[in-house]
Design an enzyme around this catalytic site. Structure first.
Site, mmCIF file in Angstrom:
data_model
loop_
_atom_site.group_PDB
_atom_site.id
_atom_site.type_symbol
_atom_site.label_atom_id
_atom_site.label_comp_id
_atom_site.label_asym_id
_atom_site.label_seq_id
_atom_site.Cartn_x
_atom_site.Cartn_y
_atom_site.Cartn_z
ATOM 1 N N LYS A 75 -37.790 30.705 5.548
ATOM 2 C CA LYS A 75 -38.546 31.893 5.141
ATOM 3 C C LYS A 75 -39.782 32.082 6.021
ATOM 4 C CE LYS A 75 -38.872 30.524 0.835
ATOM 5 N NZ LYS A 75 -38.014 29.317 0.888
ATOM 6 N N THR A 76 -40.515 31.005 6.261
ATOM 7 C CA THR A 76 -41.692 31.106 7.129
ATOM 8 C C THR A 76 -41.289 31.478 8.548
ATOM 9 O OG1 THR A 76 -42.849 29.439 5.797
ATOM 10 C CG2 THR A 76 -43.717 29.878 7.998
ATOM 11 N N ASP A 120 -46.910 33.200 1.191
ATOM 12 C CA ASP A 120 -45.960 32.191 0.717
ATOM 13 C C ASP A 120 -46.194 31.913 -0.762
ATOM 14 O OD1 ASP A 120 -43.881 30.435 0.902
ATOM 15 O OD2 ASP A 120 -45.034 28.826 1.853
ATOM 16 N N THR A 169 -39.793 30.680 -3.959
ATOM 17 C CA THR A 169 -38.688 29.801 -4.322
ATOM 18 C C THR A 169 -38.193 30.099 -5.733
ATOM 19 O OG1 THR A 169 -40.287 28.141 -5.071
ATOM 20 C CG2 THR A 169 -39.477 27.940 -2.821
ATOM 21 N N ARG A 228 -34.564 22.331 7.524
ATOM 22 C CA ARG A 228 -35.772 21.508 7.629
ATOM 23 C C ARG A 228 -35.447 20.027 7.462
ATOM 24 N NH1 ARG A 228 -40.206 22.990 3.451
ATOM 25 N NH2 ARG A 228 -40.412 24.822 4.821
#
Length: 354
Positions: A75-76, A120, A169, A228
């Site tokens: 997402k980032t 975020d 999330t 990640r």
């Protein structure tokens, strides 16, 4: 002894800070810079590409974008790609950092035209700031309250057009008025092993690490469907291959290295297995309450609920029931244990018992 500004630097703190800084630098280097480099999430990439291309052709700012999904799915990275594709700067902050409407007003009033604001964990923003955001997103305006009580005055402040990229999330916690103000919403799914293998090969090239196809397959299979985690495991296997072998990541090296770091063949780590062992050995497979389970493994309730449980449920190893957490037959098989013939702990009938 307490370390303060006048005392010598703490060696352990320096080492931790250096390691954290190195990890952040490596993660930044591994991030794709445009949609063409971004691996996976094909439907989201296709839709987002249309949104950005249309905005560029109109010569305006892109619609506000909401990205939802589990941590570590990109997402980032996508927010940074949106800024890069639009040729705009990006401002990064988070919901928990905005506790007052004034905090948000200060950020919004300093944005340049066309700038991308990445927010975020947007669902954790305070309610007053959230209500201010409604008007800012829709009308590019905020009302700044000056004074208190009956003498308070609302001063309208015009904002330059900007693009808000919200990430969450837990999309269900977003109120409908906020969710409806996003022009484009996307849910990011977990990655397939083949997609993670592509991510690993790309990252290995950037890290100048030699990795074989079987080595990438082994790491991808233990990465929980999350890029990640795949990149993190790759760095740890790289360290093992560098110190203990010739630097080449093969299947055997990957298996041995991940055993050292306590990541098993399905991607379960120490905490995951501790939760399952406690559930199976101490409570006969359940049902057992979350707080009791957390005490049994020596962790906070939130840690078990937010870190371990989602993956165990997704893997079909644990089930949430009204009476508590219950192990599935797959959990017994994974740990090589035989389920009891009757019921759970204290003679109570279990979910999968007779």
């Amino acid at each position: 002894m307490n370390w303060d500004d006048t005392a010598p630097e703490a060696p352990d703190r320096l080492l931790d800070a250096d390691a954290a800084g190195e990890d952040r630098a490596i993660e930044a280097a591994l991030r794709p810079k445009d949609l063409g480099e971004f691996i996976g999430q094909e439907r989201v990439r296709e839709q987002l590409d249309l949104v950005l291309r249309a905005a560029r052709q109109r010569g305006g700012t892109a619609d506000h974008v909401l990205l939802s999904g589990a941590p570590g799915l990109g997402k980032t990275t996508l927010s940074m790609i949106i800024a890069a594709e639009m040729g705009a700067p990006i401002r990064i902050t988070s919901g928990p950092a905005i506790q007052h409407a004034g905090d948000l007003a200060a950020i919004l009033s300093s944005l340049a035209e066309g700038e991308v604001l990445f927010l975020d964990e947007i669902h954790r923003m305070s309610r007053p700031a959230e209500e201010m955001l409604y008007m800012a997103m829709e009308d590019f305006r905020v009302d700044v309250i000056v004074g208190k009580g009956p003498g308070a005055t609302a001063i309208p402040l015009e904002l330059p057009p900007f693009t808000l990229v919200g990430a969450t999330t837990r999309a269900g916690l977003l109120p409908p008025p906020l969710r409806d103000r996003f022009g484009f919403t996307a849910h990011m799914d977990f990655y397939e092993p083949a997609e993670l293998e592509r991510v690993l090969h790309r990252s290995a090239r950037l890290l100048d690490v030699e990795i074989g196809p079987e080595g990438a397959t082994e790491i991808a299979g233990r990465s929980r469907g999350t890029p990640r985690i795949a990149n993190r495991l790759l760095r740890r296997v790289r360290d093992y291959a560098q110190v203990k072998a010739d630097g080449v990541i093969t299947r055997e090296i990957a298996e041995t290295a991940l055993a050292v770091y306590e990541v098993d063949g399905r991607g379960l780590d120490r905490l995951d297995r501790a939760v399952l062992r406690a559930l199976l050995k101490l409570f006969g497979g359940g049902p057992v309450g979350l707080s009791t389970l957390a005490v049994a493994v020596g962790e906070e309730r939130e840690t078990v609920e937010e870190v371990a449980e989602p993956f165990l449920v997704r893997e079909g190893l644990l089930a949430r029931t009204p009476r508590g957490r219950v192990a599935t037959p797959a959990a017994w098989a994974h740990l090589g244990l035989v389920p009891p013939q009757q019921g759970g702990a204290a003679g109570q009938p279990g979910l999968f018992g007779a």
